[in-house]
Write a protein that holds these residues in place. Structure first.
Motif, PDB file in Angstrom:
ATOM      1  N   ALA A  26       1.557  37.118  -2.455  1.00 30.88           N
ATOM      2  CA  ALA A  26       0.119  36.573  -2.330  1.00 30.88           C
ATOM      3  C   ALA A  26      -0.017  35.953  -3.839  1.00 30.88           C
ATOM      4  CB  ALA A  26      -1.020  37.434  -2.135  1.00 30.88           C
ATOM      5  N   TRP A 159      -2.571  44.404   5.297  1.00 28.62           N
ATOM      6  CA  TRP A 159      -1.788  43.346   5.470  1.00 28.62           C
ATOM      7  C   TRP A 159      -1.541  42.960   7.024  1.00 28.62           C
ATOM      8  CZ3 TRP A 159      -1.599  39.882   1.760  1.00 28.62           C
ATOM      9  CH2 TRP A 159      -1.711  40.297   0.407  1.00 28.62           C
ATOM     10  N   THR A 162      -2.208  39.510   8.317  1.00 27.48           N
ATOM     11  CA  THR A 162      -1.271  38.353   7.616  1.00 27.48           C
ATOM     12  C   THR A 162       0.087  38.512   8.252  1.00 27.48           C
ATOM     13  OG1 THR A 162      -2.218  38.758   5.498  1.00 27.48           O
ATOM     14  CG2 THR A 162       0.088  37.708   5.490  1.00 27.48           C
ATOM     15  N   ARG A 179      -2.905  29.498   7.337  1.00 28.77           N
ATOM     16  CA  ARG A 179      -3.654  30.731   7.706  1.00 28.77           C
ATOM     17  C   ARG A 179      -2.957  31.937   6.972  1.00 28.77           C
ATOM     18  NH1 ARG A 179      -2.116  31.347  13.642  1.00 28.77           N
ATOM     19  NH2 ARG A 179      -3.292  33.460  13.606  1.00 28.77           N
ATOM     20  N   LEU A 180      -1.575  31.873   6.169  1.00 33.13           N
ATOM     21  CA  LEU A 180      -1.067  33.060   5.623  1.00 33.13           C
ATOM     22  C   LEU A 180      -1.628  32.741   4.292  1.00 33.13           C
ATOM     23  CD1 LEU A 180       1.144  34.955   4.840  1.00 33.13           C
ATOM     24  CD2 LEU A 180       2.538  32.903   4.294  1.00 33.13           C
ATOM     25  N   ARG A 181      -1.952  31.689   3.875  1.00 36.27           N
ATOM     26  CA  ARG A 181      -2.453  31.539   2.391  1.00 36.27           C
ATOM     27  C   ARG A 181      -4.008  31.932   2.424  1.00 36.27           C
ATOM     28  NH1 ARG A 181      -0.811  25.797   1.997  1.00 36.27           N
ATOM     29  NH2 ARG A 181      -2.888  25.516   1.147  1.00 36.27           N
ATOM     30  N   ASN A 183      -5.282  34.207   4.634  1.00 35.68           N
ATOM     31  CA  ASN A 183      -5.347  35.648   4.413  1.00 35.68           C
ATOM     32  C   ASN A 183      -4.895  36.346   3.251  1.00 35.68           C
ATOM     33  OD1 ASN A 183      -5.416  37.166   7.291  1.00 35.68           O
ATOM     34  ND2 ASN A 183      -4.675  35.321   7.837  1.00 35.68           N
ATOM     35  N   GLN A 184      -4.123  35.886   2.672  1.00 41.77           N
ATOM     36  CA  GLN A 184      -3.810  36.187   1.009  1.00 41.77           C
ATOM     37  C   GLN A 184      -4.865  35.949   0.202  1.00 41.77           C
ATOM     38  OE1 GLN A 184      -0.243  33.814   0.195  1.00 41.77           O
ATOM     39  NE2 GLN A 184       1.197  35.314   1.029  1.00 41.77           N
ATOM     40  N   HIS A 187      -7.430  38.813   0.848  1.00 42.96           N
ATOM     41  CA  HIS A 187      -6.962  40.006   0.208  1.00 42.96           C
ATOM     42  C   HIS A 187      -6.779  40.066  -1.408  1.00 42.96           C
ATOM     43  CE1 HIS A 187      -4.448  43.628  -0.069  1.00 42.96           C
ATOM     44  NE2 HIS A 187      -4.088  43.194  -1.109  1.00 42.96           N
TER      45      HIS A 187
END
Length: 324
Positions: A26, A159, A162, A179-181, A183-184, A187
């Motif tokens: 992340a 996590w 993610t 979507r990954l970025r 969620n990161q 966090h």
């Protein structure tokens, strides 16, 4: 004497390093990610072997101290505990059909080997500009957790969402990446602001953002503006949208196209209309020149600023009084 090498210790170590790996990814620290991801896979693979029998963690090299200890025939563990390497552990799990076999057409097995080799390379030499092994890491851990009948949610904890995004086979590559970025970034936001009050967070958002429509850049045929927006990652009104307008837009009804986004709180970024759309934001916004608050080009007078924008863009429809 109980052995210091146990399933529980190996499993807890794998879980701790997995979370460290996700945090490093992340933060876009690829070397630290590779180190932690490789250690997590190694310990989880050894945990899977230890669940069958601890003797599966011994090297076959003529020295039988560890073998005797794990078999229960030697109560005192050797002074130097030495178990098999990550590659050997993975190889034994492949023979047990727990992990994918190495085949000519199997890229999954090659990717896993690549992850372990890079982990070793980073530890000894350092590396950069390598392929992203996040999906390989998550997929391998998932296979081992299923084999061990362990709960994925308790393993990944914060996590978990993610990981679900990474494993979503229905979403396209661009959508998964956004979507990954996202969620990161969430966090990172929770890590940085989770213990602060809402008032403090709102104050930080107001301090790093500016309302209204700001002229960022003016060039022939095009103008760039910046405005405040709610961030799709942290849900705070702290994101700056960069908007562009072409010369055929009406002066008092600007049709602005979203080009990028960056959040001052969580660091979430979007680049290009496709990523903006994938994040659920509109790609076209309507604004009026009357909403202009200031210009970064340091033009002090609003009337002069608007005139500058008008003069910089071509007149597409000369018969209309309200077009450029």
């Amino acid at each position: 004497m109980d052995s210091p090498v146990t399933f529980d210790r190996l499993y807890e170590g794998a879980r701790r390093f997995a979370r460290l790996a996700m945090e490093a990814h992340a933060e876009e620290d690829q070397e630290v990610f590779l180190l932690h991801a490789g250690v997590s896979v190694e310990r989880l693979a050894k945990a899977a072997l230890a669940r069958v029998h601890l003797t599966l963690l011994t090297e076959v090299n003529g020295k039988d101290d560890m073998l005797l200890h794990f078999a229960g025939a030697l109560s005192t563990p050797p002074v130097r505990l030495r178990t098999i390497s990550a590659s050997t552990a993975i190889g034994r799990l492949r023979k047990m059909d727990v992990l994918p076999q190495k085949q000519k057409s199997s890229s999954e097995a090659d990717d896993l080997d690549g992850l372990i080799e890079l982990r070793n390379g980073v530890a000894h030499l350092g590396t950069d500009n390598v392929e992203d092994y996040l999906a390989t890491f998550v997929t391998t851990v998932d296979k081992l957790l299923q084999h061990l009948e362990q709960d994925c949610g308790s393993f990944w904890e914060s996590w978990s969402e993610t990981v679900r995004v990474i494993q979503d086979g229905q979403a396209g590559r661009l959508q998964r990446d956004v979507r990954l970025r996202m969620n990161q970034a969430r966090h990172r936001f929770r890590t940085s602001f989770g213990r602060l009050s809402e008032g403090v967070i709102d104050g930080a958002a107001r301090g790093g953002s500016e309302r209204g429509l700001t002229v960022v850049e003016v060039s022939p045929g095009r103008a760039l503006f910046r405005t405040l927006s709610q961030c799709p990652a942290c849900d705070r009104e702290a994101a700056s949208l960069l908007l562009a307008v072409a010369g055929d837009s009406l002066l008092f009804n600007l049709e602005l196209k979203t080009e990028s986004l960056v959040c001052a709180l969580c660091g979430f970024r979007l680049s290009g209309a496709e990523e903006v759309e994938a994040a659920g934001l509109p790609t076209v916004l309507q604004h009026s020149v009357e909403e202009l608050t200031r210009s970064l080009a340091e033009i002090p007078d609003p009337a002069e600023r608007i005139a500058t924008i008008k003069l910089s863009l071509p007149t597409v429809r000369p018969d209309s009084h309200d077009s450029w």
